[in-house]
Design an enzyme around this catalytic site. Structure first.
Site: not given
Length: 421
Positions: A370-371
């Site tokens: 998720f970055c």
């Protein structure tokens, strides 16, 4: 001829009705709002209404250009009002939150120390200059306040060279991995006490709760339209003008200048938002974002919040009831959060689970880190420790909800996950 912008899609009626209906494809369950929220009807209508007039902004004398310039500047005012901008703040349109925070990083005065936490999205970790301070993720919101107070105190006492130089605290409003709320008001109060400025990544907070710069007493706010039901490629940096007006333009080009002479050095840059908005701006994105802001400003935000929280509780309870599913969290299980839940299935590869949900159940979720790789990896390790499971995968799944989400949507997720136990 009638211009068709979208393929046939019905509004998804969940926690809202009217202009804030969101467009969706019948039969598909979208539980990936935290990545890109669906388009609100009001945003689509605003774009469709302006398209016949679409023309240049700030550069034309014709009726189309004048109308588009007015629409663009009205959008700027609407966005600024929605986020509680002060009279001397700038509202600069960007592509997204990442772009907005990179812009802020580019305008920092020389020698600025940036203080962040390790739980940030990459957009709030990677742009900052060398020498930035990254604090560990605390066990609870109160721990974040204490850690920041100690770090800023050390900076100002001389623990780091340049103690009298500017300091910026950069923090998320709501985590994109867990949805947990960060204590922005308390962190801002600490920053003020230590003569530091504070910037808030509100990408995940703004779609779920009112965000007001003045009420929070923060200096800068970064947001994305595509998280806020206006997926037309626009975001904004809203905040104090002095650093923005003193720095070189983020982009050099047309619209950012007041004068360009024959000599290479003979350039006078514009002040105000134009200084950092060179080139033809994303008019439709700005107008769509403003349309959603106006619709939300006129909505009953308390009712929307209550409906979302009830659905979030149903989502978390349903996941907790599945013996092979483990939820990720940074704070305590009862810590306030927005409509985001990340989890893993013991013994199951997250990418394969996401593909199965999409192919066999028409359910869209996110898989990966998720970055926010440092945080997600830490939470996965902690989840393994809490659960006593040694078969948790190295990546996670994320289900996220918002306007248009329904009980049926989350119940379908439970039923699909149960088949994978």
């Amino acid at each position: 001829m009638t211009l068709t912008i979208f393929p046939p899609a019905a509004p998804s009626r969940g926690t809202t009705a009217g202009p804030l209906d969101v467009l969706g494809v019948p039969g598909q369950v979208n539980l990936d709002y935290a990545a890109t929220a669906p388009c609100a009807r009001v945003a689509a209508d605003a774009v469709a209404d302006l398209l016949p007039w679409h023309a240049s902004v700030h550069r034309g004398a014709g009726a189309l250009s004048r109308r588009c310039t007015l629409a663009y500047e009205r959008a700027r005012q609407t966005v600024g009002d929605f986020f509680g901008a002060r009279t001397d703040d700038h509202v600069i349109f960007t592509r997204n939150t990442t772009d907005a925070l990179n812009l802020l990083a580019r305008v920092l005065p020389a020698g600025t120390t940036v203080v962040t936490f390790g739980g940030e999205h990459h957009a709030n970790l990677l742009p900052w200059p060398p020498g930035s301070v990254r604090l560990p993720v605390p066990a609870d919101p109160a721990g974040a306040v204490r850690a920041l107070d100690a770090a800023l105190g050390e900076l100002r006492r001389g623990g780091v060279p340049g103690r009298d130089l500017p300091v910026l605290v950069a923090v998320t409003g709501a985590g994109n991995v867990t949805g947990e709320l960060w204590p922005v008001t308390e962190l801002a109060r600490v920053a003020r006490r230590h003569r530091a400025r504070i910037a808030v990544d509100a990408a995940q907070l703004a779609p779920h709760a009112p965000v007001d710069l003045t009420a929070l007493d923060v200096d800068y706010l970064a947001v994305s339209g595509h998280k806020l039901y206006a997926p037309f490629g626009a975001g904004a940096l809203v905040g104090r003008a002095d650093w923005l007006d003193a720095a070189p333009p983020y982009l050099a080009g047309g619209g950012a200048t007041s004068h360009v002479g024959a000599a290479t050095h003979d350039v006078r840059w514009a002040t105000g938002p134009a200084r950092h908005e060179a080139g033809t701006p994303n008019l439709l994105g700005a107008v769509a974002l403003a349309a959603v802001c106006a619709a939300l400003a006129g909505a009953d935000r308390d009712a929307l919040h209550d409906a979302e929280q009830a659905l979030l509780a149903r989502l978390r309870d349903g996941i907790a009831a599945l013996p092979h599913v483990v939820e990720l969290r940074a704070f305590g299980p009862d810590s306030p959060r927005v409509g985001i839940v990340s989890f893993v299935l013991a013994g199951r590869d997250s990418a394969e689970v996401a593909a199965h949900l999409a192919a066999d159940h028409d359910i869209g979720v996110r898989d990966g880190l998720f970055c926010a790789h440092p945080l997600a990896r830490r939470l996965l390790a902690e989840a393994a420790g809490r659960s006593g499971r040694r078969d948790l995968p190295p990546t996670a799944l994320r289900a996220s909800i918002g306007l248009g989400s329904t009980e049926e949507h989350v119940d379908r997720l439970f039923a699909a996950l149960a088949t994978l136990g």
